[in-house]
Design a protein around this motif. Structure first.
Motif, PDB file in Angstrom:
ATOM      1  N   SER A  86      50.097 126.505   0.829  1.00 50.25           N
ATOM      2  CA  SER A  86      50.109 126.001   2.189  1.00 50.25           C
ATOM      3  C   SER A  86      49.958 127.151   3.185  1.00 50.25           C
ATOM      4  N   LYS A  87      48.849 127.150   3.909  1.00 50.44           N
ATOM      5  CA  LYS A  87      48.624 128.175   4.923  1.00 50.44           C
ATOM      6  C   LYS A  87      49.691 128.086   6.009  1.00 50.44           C
ATOM      7  N   ILE A  88      50.099 126.881   6.357  1.00 53.94           N
ATOM      8  CA  ILE A  88      51.111 126.687   7.396  1.00 53.94           C
ATOM      9  C   ILE A  88      52.438 127.296   6.964  1.00 53.94           C
ATOM     10  N   LEU A  89      52.869 127.017   5.742  1.00 51.99           N
ATOM     11  CA  LEU A  89      54.132 127.573   5.256  1.00 51.99           C
ATOM     12  C   LEU A  89      54.063 129.099   5.186  1.00 51.99           C
ATOM     13  N   PHE A  90      52.961 129.619   4.711  1.00 52.39           N
ATOM     14  CA  PHE A  90      52.774 131.070   4.641  1.00 52.39           C
ATOM     15  C   PHE A  90      52.908 131.687   6.039  1.00 52.39           C
ATOM     16  N   LEU A  91      52.226 131.098   7.017  1.00 48.85           N
ATOM     17  CA  LEU A  91      52.285 131.626   8.380  1.00 48.85           C
ATOM     18  C   LEU A  91      53.678 131.469   8.992  1.00 48.85           C
ATOM     19  N   GLN A  92      54.361 130.379   8.672  1.00 51.59           N
ATOM     20  CA  GLN A  92      55.723 130.203   9.165  1.00 51.59           C
ATOM     21  C   GLN A  92      56.648 131.280   8.595  1.00 51.59           C
ATOM     22  N   GLN A  93      56.492 131.561   7.315  1.00 51.44           N
ATOM     23  CA  GLN A  93      57.360 132.562   6.694  1.00 51.44           C
ATOM     24  C   GLN A  93      57.128 133.947   7.288  1.00 51.44           C
ATOM     25  N   ILE A  94      55.887 134.370   7.396  1.00 52.05           N
ATOM     26  CA  ILE A  94      55.669 135.704   7.965  1.00 52.05           C
ATOM     27  C   ILE A  94      55.948 135.692   9.469  1.00 52.05           C
ATOM     28  N   GLY A  95      55.802 134.525  10.085  1.00 46.06           N
ATOM     29  CA  GLY A  95      56.081 134.396  11.508  1.00 46.06           C
ATOM     30  C   GLY A  95      57.532 134.652  11.869  1.00 46.06           C
ATOM     31  N   ARG A  96      58.430 134.492  10.910  1.00 43.84           N
ATOM     32  CA  ARG A  96      59.850 134.775  11.175  1.00 43.84           C
ATOM     33  C   ARG A  96      60.036 136.217  11.635  1.00 43.84           C
ATOM     34  N   GLY A  97      59.153 137.097  11.241  1.00 47.37           N
ATOM     35  CA  GLY A  97      59.328 138.503  11.589  1.00 47.37           C
ATOM     36  C   GLY A  97      58.338 139.045  12.596  1.00 47.37           C
ATOM     37  N   LEU A  98      57.468 138.209  13.132  1.00 46.38           N
ATOM     38  CA  LEU A  98      56.419 138.708  14.020  1.00 46.38           C
ATOM     39  C   LEU A  98      56.863 138.958  15.456  1.00 46.38           C
ATOM     40  N   ARG A  99      58.021 138.475  15.830  1.00 47.09           N
ATOM     41  CA  ARG A  99      58.467 138.652  17.207  1.00 47.09           C
ATOM     42  C   ARG A  99      58.988 140.065  17.428  1.00 47.09           C
ATOM     43  N   LYS A 100      58.458 140.732  18.449  1.00 41.33           N
ATOM     44  CA  LYS A 100      58.966 142.062  18.795  1.00 41.33           C
ATOM     45  C   LYS A 100      60.364 141.919  19.372  1.00 41.33           C
ATOM     46  N   SER A 101      61.161 142.957  19.200  1.00 42.53           N
ATOM     47  CA  SER A 101      62.520 142.907  19.712  1.00 42.53           C
ATOM     48  C   SER A 101      62.878 144.235  20.364  1.00 42.53           C
ATOM     49  N   ALA A 102      62.915 144.241  21.689  1.00 45.18           N
ATOM     50  CA  ALA A 102      63.329 145.446  22.407  1.00 45.18           C
ATOM     51  C   ALA A 102      64.814 145.719  22.175  1.00 45.18           C
ATOM     52  N   VAL A 110      57.136 144.520   8.159  1.00 46.85           N
ATOM     53  CA  VAL A 110      56.706 144.827   6.797  1.00 46.85           C
ATOM     54  C   VAL A 110      56.719 143.518   6.023  1.00 46.85           C
ATOM     55  N   ILE A 111      55.589 143.200   5.391  1.00 45.35           N
ATOM     56  CA  ILE A 111      55.498 141.997   4.563  1.00 45.35           C
ATOM     57  C   ILE A 111      55.305 142.447   3.121  1.00 45.35           C
ATOM     58  N   LEU A 112      56.245 142.078   2.278  1.00 42.79           N
ATOM     59  CA  LEU A 112      56.168 142.387   0.848  1.00 42.79           C
ATOM     60  C   LEU A 112      55.877 141.084   0.117  1.00 42.79           C
ATOM     61  N   ASP A 113      54.659 140.934  -0.328  1.00 43.36           N
ATOM     62  CA  ASP A 113      54.202 139.696  -0.969  1.00 43.36           C
ATOM     63  C   ASP A 113      54.129 139.932  -2.469  1.00 43.36           C
ATOM     64  N   PHE A 114      55.208 139.620  -3.165  1.00 45.08           N
ATOM     65  CA  PHE A 114      55.279 139.860  -4.599  1.00 45.08           C
ATOM     66  C   PHE A 114      54.652 138.745  -5.425  1.00 45.08           C
ATOM     67  N   VAL A 115      54.190 137.673  -4.775  1.00 44.15           N
ATOM     68  CA  VAL A 115      53.610 136.561  -5.511  1.00 44.15           C
ATOM     69  C   VAL A 115      52.133 136.352  -5.203  1.00 44.15           C
ATOM     70  N   GLY A 116      51.556 137.198  -4.356  1.00 42.80           N
ATOM     71  CA  GLY A 116      50.124 137.158  -4.103  1.00 42.80           C
ATOM     72  C   GLY A 116      49.652 136.050  -3.193  1.00 42.80           C
ATOM     73  N   ASN A 117      50.526 135.523  -2.329  1.00 37.37           N
ATOM     74  CA  ASN A 117      50.092 134.471  -1.396  1.00 37.37           C
ATOM     75  C   ASN A 117      48.932 134.933  -0.528  1.00 37.37           C
ATOM     76  N   HIS A 118      48.953 136.184  -0.134  1.00 37.03           N
ATOM     77  CA  HIS A 118      47.914 136.698   0.761  1.00 37.03           C
ATOM     78  C   HIS A 118      46.521 136.567   0.148  1.00 37.03           C
ATOM     79  N   GLN A 119      46.433 136.666  -1.174  1.00 36.33           N
ATOM     80  CA  GLN A 119      45.124 136.578  -1.824  1.00 36.33           C
ATOM     81  C   GLN A 119      44.473 135.224  -1.580  1.00 36.33           C
ATOM     82  N   SER A 120      45.283 134.182  -1.666  1.00 35.56           N
ATOM     83  CA  SER A 120      44.765 132.838  -1.450  1.00 35.56           C
ATOM     84  C   SER A 120      44.200 132.682  -0.052  1.00 35.56           C
ATOM     85  N   PHE A 121      44.869 133.306   0.923  1.00 36.50           N
ATOM     86  CA  PHE A 121      44.478 133.107   2.310  1.00 36.50           C
ATOM     87  C   PHE A 121      43.480 134.137   2.811  1.00 36.50           C
ATOM     88  N   LEU A 122      43.309 135.230   2.103  1.00 38.76           N
ATOM     89  CA  LEU A 122      42.322 136.225   2.502  1.00 38.76           C
ATOM     90  C   LEU A 122      41.029 136.109   1.704  1.00 38.76           C
TER      91      LEU A 122
END
Length: 135
Positions: A86-102, A110-122
Motif C-alpha cells: 500500500s503506497k498510502i500506508l508506506f507514505l503514512q509511516q514515513i510521514g510520521r517523521g517528515l515534520r520539521k521540529s524547531a 532517517v528511514i531504515l527500510d529493512f523489508v524493501g518497501n521502497h523497492q516496490s514504490f521506486l
C-alpha cells in the motif's frame, strides 16, 4: 545487528513499524523497547507517547496504530519492519517523521527500510517510465 544500531544512536527518536502484534512483542522483547498496539490500554498508550515525545523514551515499537492521526514531530528515525504493497500506508509511516521540529532541533529524517518497501514504490514507476520511453 538492529539492537546494536539503536544502541549506537541512543539520541534518535525512532518509531518502529511492525506488521502484527506477535512481531511487535518479539521486537519489543529483543530490543528492550516498549510496544504499542491497538490493544494497548489508552492510559498506557498516552503515557508511552508522552515519554516518547519528550525524549525520555528514544525508541517505540508499534503494530496497527500510529500510522496516522498522531503528531510526534520529534521523530527523526522511522524503522520499517512491516512489508506493505500500500503506497498510502508506506507514505503514512514515513510521514510520521517528515515534520520539521524547531523545538527539538530536528532537521532530517532517517528511514531504515529493512523489508524493501521502497523497492516496490521506486522500481515500479521507473519500469513504467522506462517502458513508456522505449515506445
Amino acid at each position: 545487528m538492529l539492537s546494536e544500531l539503536l544502541r549506537r544512536h541512543a539520541d534518535w527518536r525512532c518509531l518502529v513499524f511492525t506488521n502484527d502484534n506477535a512481531t511487535v512483542y518479539e521486537i519489543s522483547r529483543k530490543l528492550l523497547v516498549p510496544a504499542i498496539t491497538h490493544q494497548t490500554d489508552l492510559k498506557e498508550r498516552q503515557a508511552l507517547l508522552q515519554a516518547f515525545g519528550s525524549g525520555k523514551l528514544p525508541v517505540l515499537a508499534t503494530s496497527r496504530v500510529l500510522n496516522e492521526g498522531v503528531d510526534l514531530p520529534a521523530i527523526d528515525t522511522v524503522l520499517l519492519l512491516r512489508p506493505t504493497e500500500s503506497k498510502i500506508l508506506f507514505l503514512q509511516q514515513i510521514g510520521r517523521g517528515l515534520r520539521k521540529s524547531a523545538a527539538t532541533g530536528k532537521d532530517k529524517l532517517v528511514i531504515l527500510d529493512f523489508v524493501g518497501n521502497h523497492q516496490s514504490f521506486l522500481h515500479k514507476p521507473q519500469a513504467l517510465i522506462g517502458q513508456a520511453m522505449n515506445h
